[in-house]
Scaffold this motif. Structure first.
Motif, PDB file in Angstrom:
ATOM      1  N   PRO A  56      35.909  34.097  50.114  1.00 38.40           N
ATOM      2  CA  PRO A  56      35.215  35.110  50.910  1.00 38.40           C
ATOM      3  C   PRO A  56      36.020  36.392  51.121  1.00 38.40           C
ATOM      4  N   GLY A  57      37.325  36.318  51.043  1.00 35.46           N
ATOM      5  CA  GLY A  57      38.168  37.512  51.187  1.00 35.46           C
ATOM      6  C   GLY A  57      37.968  38.526  50.079  1.00 35.46           C
ATOM      7  N   GLN A  79      45.034  45.462  48.042  1.00 38.84           N
ATOM      8  CA  GLN A  79      45.299  44.263  48.831  1.00 38.84           C
ATOM      9  C   GLN A  79      44.070  43.999  49.695  1.00 38.84           C
ATOM     10  N   ARG A  80      43.531  42.795  49.579  1.00 36.46           N
ATOM     11  CA  ARG A  80      42.384  42.369  50.402  1.00 36.46           C
ATOM     12  C   ARG A  80      42.880  41.265  51.318  1.00 36.46           C
ATOM     13  N   GLN A  85      44.249  34.669  54.509  1.00 41.00           N
ATOM     14  CA  GLN A  85      44.260  34.772  53.044  1.00 41.00           C
ATOM     15  C   GLN A  85      44.496  36.237  52.624  1.00 41.00           C
ATOM     16  N   ILE A  86      45.462  36.435  51.738  1.00 42.17           N
ATOM     17  CA  ILE A  86      45.759  37.770  51.225  1.00 42.17           C
ATOM     18  C   ILE A  86      45.596  37.733  49.709  1.00 42.17           C
ATOM     19  N   ILE A 133      43.527  38.991  39.559  1.00 39.63           N
ATOM     20  CA  ILE A 133      43.199  38.715  40.948  1.00 39.63           C
ATOM     21  C   ILE A 133      44.135  37.597  41.374  1.00 39.63           C
ATOM     22  N   LEU A 134      44.938  37.864  42.407  1.00 42.64           N
ATOM     23  CA  LEU A 134      45.973  36.946  42.825  1.00 42.64           C
ATOM     24  C   LEU A 134      45.809  36.601  44.298  1.00 42.64           C
TER      25      LEU A 134
END
Length: 136
Positions: A56-57, A79-80, A85-86, A133-134
């Motif tokens: 969802p992040g 950065q999300r 959760q990052i 995407i990490l």
């Protein structure tokens, strides 16, 4: 374009009656051919959608920050964050390798999707036309 039938499967009307002209190239992509190719854009988009649902992040909730400096557009690093959760999204649409020193440790990062991005001594090295995407 659904398939190779008349008007690419959208309509049986005459071509001149269509609102928009159809692509007439012999190798044009269709849903039918992309479903058969596991490396197609169709399958890639489906993979991205599944990733977004599972994390969802990566959706519209949470926060985001652009970490790349304005004078160094590539790689673009976003950065999300949502709750604990990052995520880091790395994009290099340029035609050459790019490097950015953000002092990120690759030891803590989990690849959710990666094609051509690696970390060396805190630096992000992104090959031409690469993405990642990490999850931290």
């Amino acid at each position: 374009q659904w398939d190779a039938s008349i008007n690419d499967g959208f309509s049986t009307a005459k071509a001149e009656a269509l609102y928009l002209p159809m692509d007439q190239e012999a190798g044009r992509p269709t849903v039918a051919t992309q479903q058969e190719d596991p490396n197609s854009l169709l399958h890639f988009v489906r993979k991205l959608l599944k990733l977004r649902v599972a994390h969802p992040g990566l959706g519209i909730r949470g926060t985001y920050d652009i970490l790349s400096p304005k004078d160094t557009p590539y790689p673009l690093v976003i950065q999300r964050a949502l709750e604990d959760q990052i995520y880091y999204i790395v994009l290099n649409p340029s035609d050459r390798e790019q490097m950015l020193d953000l002092h990120l440790s690759s030891e803590d990062l989990k690849d959710l999707l990666n094609d051509g991005v690696e970390f060396r001594e805190g630096k992000i090295i992104s090959q031409a036309f690469s993405y990642a995407i990490l999850l931290d």
